[in-house]
Design a protein around this motif. Structure first.
Motif, PDB file in Angstrom:
ATOM      1  N   TYR A  25       2.276 -10.334  -8.050  1.00 61.81           N
ATOM      2  CA  TYR A  25       0.980 -10.669  -7.607  1.00 61.81           C
ATOM      3  C   TYR A  25       0.102  -9.509  -7.314  1.00 61.81           C
ATOM      4  N   LEU A  26       0.893  -8.146  -7.393  1.00 66.76           N
ATOM      5  CA  LEU A  26       0.242  -6.867  -7.311  1.00 66.76           C
ATOM      6  C   LEU A  26       0.881  -5.795  -8.078  1.00 66.76           C
ATOM      7  N   TYR A  27       0.245  -5.525  -9.101  1.00 61.44           N
ATOM      8  CA  TYR A  27       0.719  -4.552 -10.108  1.00 61.44           C
ATOM      9  C   TYR A  27      -0.315  -3.592 -10.571  1.00 61.44           C
ATOM     10  N   LYS A  28      -0.007  -2.701 -11.395  1.00 68.79           N
ATOM     11  CA  LYS A  28      -0.786  -1.829 -12.289  1.00 68.79           C
ATOM     12  C   LYS A  28      -1.112  -2.339 -13.800  1.00 68.79           C
ATOM     13  N   CYS A  29      -2.257  -2.017 -14.331  1.00 76.08           N
ATOM     14  CA  CYS A  29      -2.589  -2.180 -15.673  1.00 76.08           C
ATOM     15  C   CYS A  29      -3.108  -1.069 -15.863  1.00 76.08           C
ATOM     16  N   GLY A  30      -2.654   0.011 -16.634  1.00 78.52           N
ATOM     17  CA  GLY A  30      -3.097   1.504 -16.667  1.00 78.52           C
ATOM     18  C   GLY A  30      -3.318   1.917 -15.271  1.00 78.52           C
ATOM     19  N   ASP A  31      -4.572   2.311 -15.276  1.00 77.32           N
ATOM     20  CA  ASP A  31      -5.113   3.126 -14.013  1.00 77.32           C
ATOM     21  C   ASP A  31      -5.669   1.932 -12.774  1.00 77.32           C
ATOM     22  N   ILE A  32      -5.807   0.737 -13.347  1.00 80.36           N
ATOM     23  CA  ILE A  32      -6.146  -0.414 -12.645  1.00 80.36           C
ATOM     24  C   ILE A  32      -5.362  -1.057 -11.788  1.00 80.36           C
ATOM     25  N   THR A  33      -5.323  -1.268 -10.464  1.00 81.64           N
ATOM     26  CA  THR A  33      -4.641  -2.192  -9.518  1.00 81.64           C
ATOM     27  C   THR A  33      -5.118  -3.648  -9.836  1.00 81.64           C
ATOM     28  N   VAL A  34      -4.107  -4.376 -10.000  1.00 83.24           N
ATOM     29  CA  VAL A  34      -4.294  -5.840 -10.226  1.00 83.24           C
ATOM     30  C   VAL A  34      -3.823  -6.508  -9.124  1.00 83.24           C
ATOM     31  N   GLU A  41       0.745  -1.134   0.032  1.00 85.97           N
ATOM     32  CA  GLU A  41       0.150   0.012   0.003  1.00 85.97           C
ATOM     33  C   GLU A  41       0.837   1.164  -0.139  1.00 85.97           C
ATOM     34  N   GLY A  42       0.622   2.122  -0.778  1.00 85.90           N
ATOM     35  CA  GLY A  42       1.120   3.453  -0.818  1.00 85.90           C
ATOM     36  C   GLY A  42       2.549   3.419  -1.646  1.00 85.90           C
ATOM     37  N   THR A  43       2.945   2.178  -2.126  1.00 86.12           N
ATOM     38  CA  THR A  43       4.127   2.213  -2.711  1.00 86.12           C
ATOM     39  C   THR A  43       3.833   2.225  -4.464  1.00 86.12           C
ATOM     40  N   HIS A  44       4.858   2.413  -5.160  1.00 89.02           N
ATOM     41  CA  HIS A  44       4.930   2.671  -6.401  1.00 89.02           C
ATOM     42  C   HIS A  44       4.715   1.203  -7.256  1.00 89.02           C
TER      43      HIS A  44
END
Length: 82
Positions: free
Chosen positions: A48-57, A15-18
């Motif tokens: 297991y935790l990354y972005k896809c555009g503006d969506i957090t996966v 949480e709160g990290t890039h």
């Protein structure tokens, strides 16, 4: 490589990290499969935790013998409720 994949993931730690954006990941198909996997992990960081555009996966797996393919088939065969 194995230690990264099998490492317990705490989403709260992220949480709160890039978060890396999977759209920015580049795969060099000239590399061996093992080297491509290492490169992917280096680029994405936490697989297991990354972005896809503006969506957090957030990726997680249930302790079951049911495969992803089985679940997708169930979803596609389910009656529409809307």
């Amino acid at each position: 490589m194995q230690s990264v994949i099998n490492k317990p993931i705490s989403y709260a730690d992220e949480e709160g990290t890039h978060l890396a954006d999977i759209c920015d990941v580049k795969i060099d198909t000239d590399l061996s499969l093992e080297e491509r996997m290492k490169s992917y992990i280096r680029q994405i960081g936490n697989p297991y935790l990354y972005k896809c555009g503006d969506i957090t996966v957030r990726v997680s797996f249930a302790d079951t013998d049911t495969t992803l393919e089985d679940r997708i088939k169930q979803l596609l065969m389910a009656p529409c409720t809307s």
